[in-house]
Design an enzyme around this catalytic site. Structure first.
Site, PDB file in Angstrom:
ATOM      1  N   GLU A 131       0.848  -1.200   0.000  1.00 37.16           N
ATOM      2  CA  GLU A 131       0.000   0.000   0.000  1.00 37.16           C
ATOM      3  C   GLU A 131       0.881   1.247   0.000  1.00 37.16           C
ATOM      4  OE1 GLU A 131      -0.999  -1.490   3.959  1.00 37.16           O
ATOM      5  OE2 GLU A 131      -1.219   0.612   4.572  1.00 37.16           O
ATOM      6  N   LYS A 133       2.759   4.599   0.968  1.00 35.76           N
ATOM      7  CA  LYS A 133       3.227   5.188   2.224  1.00 35.76           C
ATOM      8  C   LYS A 133       2.904   6.675   2.165  1.00 35.76           C
ATOM      9  CE  LYS A 133       7.222   5.374   5.266  1.00 35.76           C
ATOM     10  NZ  LYS A 133       7.190   6.785   5.603  1.00 35.76           N
ATOM     11  N   ASP A 135       2.714  10.507   3.003  1.00 39.44           N
ATOM     12  CA  ASP A 135       3.677  11.431   3.594  1.00 39.44           C
ATOM     13  C   ASP A 135       2.952  12.473   4.436  1.00 39.44           C
ATOM     14  OD1 ASP A 135       6.084  12.492   4.190  1.00 39.44           O
ATOM     15  OD2 ASP A 135       6.482  13.335   2.211  1.00 39.44           O
ATOM     16  N   ARG A 154       2.173  10.647  17.412  1.00 38.85           N
ATOM     17  CA  ARG A 154       3.108   9.583  17.757  1.00 38.85           C
ATOM     18  C   ARG A 154       4.076  10.004  18.863  1.00 38.85           C
ATOM     19  NH1 ARG A 154       6.998   6.641  13.501  1.00 38.85           N
ATOM     20  NH2 ARG A 154       8.328   8.426  13.759  1.00 38.85           N
ATOM     21  N   TYR A 241      -4.635   2.836   8.462  1.00 39.77           N
ATOM     22  CA  TYR A 241      -3.878   1.699   7.937  1.00 39.77           C
ATOM     23  C   TYR A 241      -3.381   0.738   9.005  1.00 39.77           C
ATOM     24  CZ  TYR A 241      -0.138   5.033   9.008  1.00 39.77           C
ATOM     25  OH  TYR A 241       0.673   5.943   9.629  1.00 39.77           O
ATOM     26  N   LYS A 329      11.112   2.770  -0.088  1.00 36.46           N
ATOM     27  CA  LYS A 329      11.080   4.203  -0.382  1.00 36.46           C
ATOM     28  C   LYS A 329      11.307   4.474  -1.869  1.00 36.46           C
ATOM     29  CE  LYS A 329      10.868   6.736   2.756  1.00 36.46           C
ATOM     30  NZ  LYS A 329      11.591   7.185   3.932  1.00 36.46           N
ATOM     31  N   CYS A 434      41.907  18.473  15.597  1.00 34.68           N
ATOM     32  CA  CYS A 434      40.495  18.771  15.838  1.00 34.68           C
ATOM     33  C   CYS A 434      40.266  20.273  15.675  1.00 34.68           C
ATOM     34  CB  CYS A 434      40.121  18.317  17.245  1.00 34.68           C
ATOM     35  SG  CYS A 434      38.497  18.884  17.752  1.00 34.68           S
ATOM     36  N   CYS A 437      39.313  21.751  19.406  1.00 35.77           N
ATOM     37  CA  CYS A 437      40.202  21.816  20.576  1.00 35.77           C
ATOM     38  C   CYS A 437      41.667  21.651  20.176  1.00 35.77           C
ATOM     39  CB  CYS A 437      39.821  20.763  21.616  1.00 35.77           C
ATOM     40  SG  CYS A 437      40.233  19.081  21.122  1.00 35.77           S
ATOM     41  N   CYS A 452      38.936  13.003  17.108  1.00 33.94           N
ATOM     42  CA  CYS A 452      39.657  13.917  17.997  1.00 33.94           C
ATOM     43  C   CYS A 452      40.082  13.126  19.232  1.00 33.94           C
ATOM     44  CB  CYS A 452      38.720  15.047  18.392  1.00 33.94           C
ATOM     45  SG  CYS A 452      39.240  15.936  19.844  1.00 33.94           S
ATOM     46  N   CYS A 458      37.649  18.364  24.858  1.00 36.84           N
ATOM     47  CA  CYS A 458      37.179  18.925  23.589  1.00 36.84           C
ATOM     48  C   CYS A 458      35.769  19.467  23.779  1.00 36.84           C
ATOM     49  CB  CYS A 458      37.195  17.851  22.505  1.00 36.84           C
ATOM     50  SG  CYS A 458      36.477  18.440  20.961  1.00 36.84           S
TER      51      CYS A 458
HETATM   52  S1  IVH Z   1       2.266   1.045   9.063  1.00 30.96           S
HETATM   53  C1  IVH Z   1       3.954  -0.593  13.111  1.00 30.96           C
HETATM   54  N1  IVH Z   1       1.379   1.984   6.801  1.00 30.96           N
HETATM   55  O1  IVH Z   1       5.276   5.852   7.977  1.00 30.96           O
HETATM   56  C2  IVH Z   1       4.015   0.169  11.844  1.00 30.96           C
HETATM   57  N2  IVH Z   1       2.748   3.406   8.128  1.00 30.96           N
HETATM   58  O2  IVH Z   1       8.128   5.573   8.404  1.00 30.96           O
HETATM   59  C3  IVH Z   1       2.839   1.000  11.625  1.00 30.96           C
HETATM   60  N3  IVH Z   1       3.068   5.643   7.193  1.00 30.96           N
HETATM   61  O3  IVH Z   1       5.132   5.975  11.471  1.00 30.96           O
HETATM   62  C4  IVH Z   1       2.976   1.840  10.422  1.00 30.96           C
HETATM   63  N4  IVH Z   1       1.845   5.348   5.384  1.00 30.96           N
HETATM   64  O4  IVH Z   1       3.467   7.405  10.124  1.00 30.96           O
HETATM   65  C5  IVH Z   1       2.126   2.240   7.896  1.00 30.96           C
HETATM   66  N5  IVH Z   1       0.480   2.714   4.811  1.00 30.96           N
HETATM   67  C6  IVH Z   1       1.204   2.955   5.881  1.00 30.96           C
HETATM   68  C7  IVH Z   1       1.832   4.193   6.094  1.00 30.96           C
HETATM   69  C8  IVH Z   1       2.601   4.376   7.226  1.00 30.96           C
HETATM   70  C9  IVH Z   1       2.592   6.202   6.080  1.00 30.96           C
HETATM   71  C10 IVH Z   1       3.966   6.301   8.136  1.00 30.96           C
HETATM   72  C11 IVH Z   1       3.647   6.124   9.602  1.00 30.96           C
HETATM   73  C12 IVH Z   1       4.885   5.513  10.181  1.00 30.96           C
HETATM   74  C13 IVH Z   1       5.916   5.963   9.210  1.00 30.96           C
HETATM   75  C14 IVH Z   1       7.153   5.104   9.272  1.00 30.96           C
END
Ligand code: IVH
Length: 752
Positions: A131, A133, A135, A154, A241, A329, A434, A437, A452, A458
């Site tokens: 799925e 991710k 942003d 969070r 999600y 990513k 360094c 220092c 260093c 330092c």
């Molecule tokens: S699952 C235990 N699913 O990405 C893991 N996270 O880089 C629960 N995020 O903290 C996260 N889309 O804020 C999950 N489809 C998705 C997501 C997602 C964005 C974010 C989320 C997480 C961060 C980690």
């Protein structure tokens, strides 16, 4: 006294002090009303030009009569009245992040790792969801008896901010659920669409208000408003999600659980797919990458999750990420710019890190003016084995370099364009001392980094150590972050961690000195001293991590704390192991010398003999302590040498002793599960396990409060021996240690 209705007509130059005071009061009321109409009610009652005129008049009067500026001056406020900040919420189930993958190989390895952990063969079916991710920023919504009772960000994963009032203003978030489990925490991402983001920035520009750099910042800034009416005016959205605390399962699989969330009224992502293995995941990734530009909101990758929730449960978590999920990513965004200079930063452990100073350039919507250059070899175009990178091209000040950002990470310099190199560009001479220092900067054999040698003298090291000490995973003192501790250091108030705990005694008399400082009022000074006192009682593992010893991260600190239980036991072993650690260093040096001598004489080096000769001189007590330390799963020679030798350094040790004297270090009480039959017991696994892998066995034992060790000693309580167990089983028999087979172990922990 002039009448307050008439002061608005008086030119600023003509106002006397009384009139100015009256006028500032009027303006503050009028602007607060205008703000509320705009932000809370979405119904501006004056035009933007009128608003700007009020703002300008207020500023001009404040400039003429600075001492009349009100404590609640509108010029100090963004949008709405300030509040005291958000209250804190402890998450019942921690909110974790995801580990990252960047290419196809990482995804294959993700699948391999999971199979290994679960003991699944390569052809056993193993399905994943895939799925986008999103942003944005993650949010946890708690429903009790179907009612939304709490929304929390969070934060650090364990404790977030209570943003319930704000979350209630988001239309994608249902206030009431019908047919939900009694307790249900729904987790997902708050985000802003591209269209809404553009409109918001346009609106902000008209009002000469702050511009947001990207939709994610806009979403975060909008959700974290102290005035919920501002959040309401911002078009935020929410995708569900995941979930946290639940009183009844949402399904047997990820897919079922997400469908259930959808039925309950949440938005879920329509691009979610079920995939039967790494290739299908990669195909789906390609599909999402193609759709990316037309989605209308930002995504920065694709998330893969094991579909079977029972398997997710078995896989569990590492310290901050689940084993059952990964974020794939999208490739980093790139840009070319000029390298204007190279600055050297000195870190907590003395590492000299080169940082590129760049002609500012926009990469992926963010202006970048600094980027890491990793280390001196990287600048030279070499990797840590001496091989070529970038085809061996070095990087020089004045060069055109390619910069990239991958996710949230610090921008990096990837490549250099030799055709644009200025004629007078010189190879970069990495400093040998360094810059902070002026102590010698030494690069040891096998270390990619020059360090260093100044230790605590330092200032850069001392300051970085302090920043680490107050960081979230360490002492996490409310009101004492990196910025404050840096200021205290610069002012000479705090040189080392122990000084934080004597601040009140030294500067707290009447609080005058601290209060007089910029930014510290009565209340904040008092709060700070209280927050410091609150942290005198500290868990052993946090304390250990906070010392900032090289190679001793959170996980190693946790392993050590679990094994030794309290500080006196730990320090006694570390002291006893001192001679062994020193002999390791001697043996390393002797090995290098022997290799060089052998090469010169054209013979084979006698490595083992060289090391054994040194080792033979170590006393048995030191050896026993060393074996005990390195017997802990996860603690290898590198961690042990670093830990033991750091504590042997006189200045470092004295500094730690001064700190210990200020604290009440709490014995480790990790066993969340003290009623388990193995809580507090030291267990060793050996031989082949057939029902689970070694990693899973270890994780389970630790979850039940046991300590898992790699070697058998008098301290071992239990040996779990599978087929093929050899010397460990014999040693256990000699020492009279109880031994079980795998089935016996599973029966003991109630898992058979
Ligand atoms: S699952 C235990 N699913 O990405 C893991 N996270 O880089 C629960 N995020 O903290 C996260 N889309 O804020 C999950 N489809 C998705 C997501 C997602 C964005 C974010 C989320 C997480 C961060 C980690």
């Amino acid at each position: 006294m002039p009448d307050s209705n008439t002061t608005s007509d008086i030119a600023i130059d003509a106002l006397n002090a009384d009139q100015a005071r009256t006028e500032l009061a009027r303006l503050s009321v009028d602007m607060a009303r205008a703000n509320a109409a705009y932000h809370r009610d979405d119904q501006p009652d004056i035009s933007d030009a009128e608003y700007d005129a009020l703002k300008a008049r207020n500023l001009a009067i404040e400039a003429r009569f600075p001492n009349l500026k009100r404590a609640d001056s509108p010029s100090e406020q963004v949008g709405a009245a300030p509040a005291d900040g958000f209250s804190k919420v402890a998450h019942v189930v921690r909110m974790l992040s995801l580990s990252n993958a960047f290419d196809d190989v990482d995804i294959q390895e993700f699948d391999d790792r999971i199979r290994r952990y679960l003991g699944l063969s390569n052809d056993a079916p193993l399905a994943y969801t895939s799925e986008p991710k999103i942003d944005g920023l993650s949010l946890s919504l708690r429903y009790e008896a179907g009612q939304l009772v709490q929304a929390a960000t969070r934060g650090d994963g364990a404790v977030g901010e209570n943003v319930t009032a704000n979350a209630r203003t988001i239309s994608d978030i249902p206030q009431i659920l019908i047919g939900a489990p009694d307790v249900l925490e729904v987790r997902g991402e708050v985000y802003m669409s591209h269209v809404d983001f553009e409109a918001l920035n346009a609106r902000q520009a008209e009002r000469s208000d702050k511009q947001f750099a990207n939709p994610r910042n806009a979403a975060a800034g909008s959700l974290r408003q102290l005035d919920a009416s501002v959040t309401k005016s911002r078009p935020l959205r929410f995708f569900a999600y995941a979930w946290g605390d639940v009183s009844a399962p949402l399904g047997d699989t990820q897919v079922q659980a997400i469908e259930r969330l959808e039925e309950l009224g949440f938005q879920t992502n329509t691009l979610t797919a079920l995939c039967d293995g790494p290739q299908a995941l990669l195909d789906h990734y390609a599909k999402i990458e193609q759709a990316r530009a037309t989605l209308g909101y930002d995504i920065d990758g694709v998330v893969y999750k094991v579909n079977d929730l029972a398997l997710q449960q078995r896989l569990g978590f590492r310290s901050t990420t689940p084993r059952w999920a990964i974020a794939h990513k999208f490739p980093a965004e790139l840009a070319w710019t000029r390298l204007e200079g190279i600055d050297i930063q000195v870190g907590r452990t003395g590492a000299l890190s080169p940082v590129a100073r760049l002609l500012p350039v926009t990469v992926g919507g963010v202006v970048v003016s600094n980027a890491t250059l990793h280390n001196e070899d990287y600048i030279k175009g070499r990797d840590n084995t001496g091989g070529e990178i970038r085809g061996g091209k070095d990087i020089r000040v004045g060069d055109w370099v390619q910069v990239y950002r991958a996710g949230d990470v610090i921008p990096k310099v990837a490549d250099v364009d030799l055709t644009k190199r200025p004629d007078d560009a010189e190879p970069y001479a990495f400093p040998q001392t360094c810059p902070e220092c002026h102590s010698a900067a030494i690069r040891e054999d096998g270390d990619a980094v020059r360090r260093c040698s100044g230790g605590l003298i330092c200032p850069a090291q001392a300051m970085e150590k302090l920043k680490h000490f107050v960081s979230r995973a360490a002492f996490d003192i409310e009101g004492l972050g990196a910025k404050q501790v840096e200021q205290f250091y610069r002012d000479g108030w705090v040189h080392e961690p122990a000084d934080i705990f004597t601040l009140r005694a030294r500067y707290g008399t009447g609080l005058q000195q601290l209060k007089n400082r910029e930014g510290w009022g009565d209340k904040s000074a008092d709060n700070l001293f209280q927050a410091i006192d609150d942290k005198r009682a500290i868990e052993l593992k946090r304390f250990l991590f906070s010392l900032g010893i090289r190679h001793v991260g959170e996980v190693a600190a946790g392993d050590l704390a679990r094994h030794y239980g309290d500080w006196p036991a730990l320090i006694a072993t570390l002291d006893a192991a001192g001679p062994t650690a020193m002999s390791h260093l001697q043996a390393d040096a002797a090995e290098v010398a022997e290799r060089q001598a052998a090469a010169k004489e054209g013979r084979k080096p006698k490595i083992k003999a060289t090391r054994d000769a040194i080792w033979a001189q170590v006393n048995p007590t030191a050896k026993t302590a060393w074996d005990d330390l390195t017997g802990i799963d996860g603690i290898g020679d590198t961690v042990a040498v670093s830990l033991v030798t750091s504590l042997q350094q006189e200045a470092e040790r004295a500094s730690i002793s001064r700190l210990v004297a200020e604290l009440d270090i709490q014995p480790d009480d990790t066993p969340a599960n003290t009623d388990s039959p193995v809580a507090g017991k030291t267990v060793v696994f050996t031989g082949t396990l057939e029902k689970m892998t070694r990693a899973e066995a270890k994780a389970r034992a630790e979850a039940l409060g046991a300590k898992v060790s790699g070697s058998v000693s008098a301290k071992t309580d239990l040996l779990v021996a599978g087929p093929g167990a050899g010397s460990k089983a014999r040693k256990a028999a000699d020492l009279g240690v109880k031994t079980l087979d795998e089935d016996g172990w599973l029966a003991l922990i109630g898992a058979s």
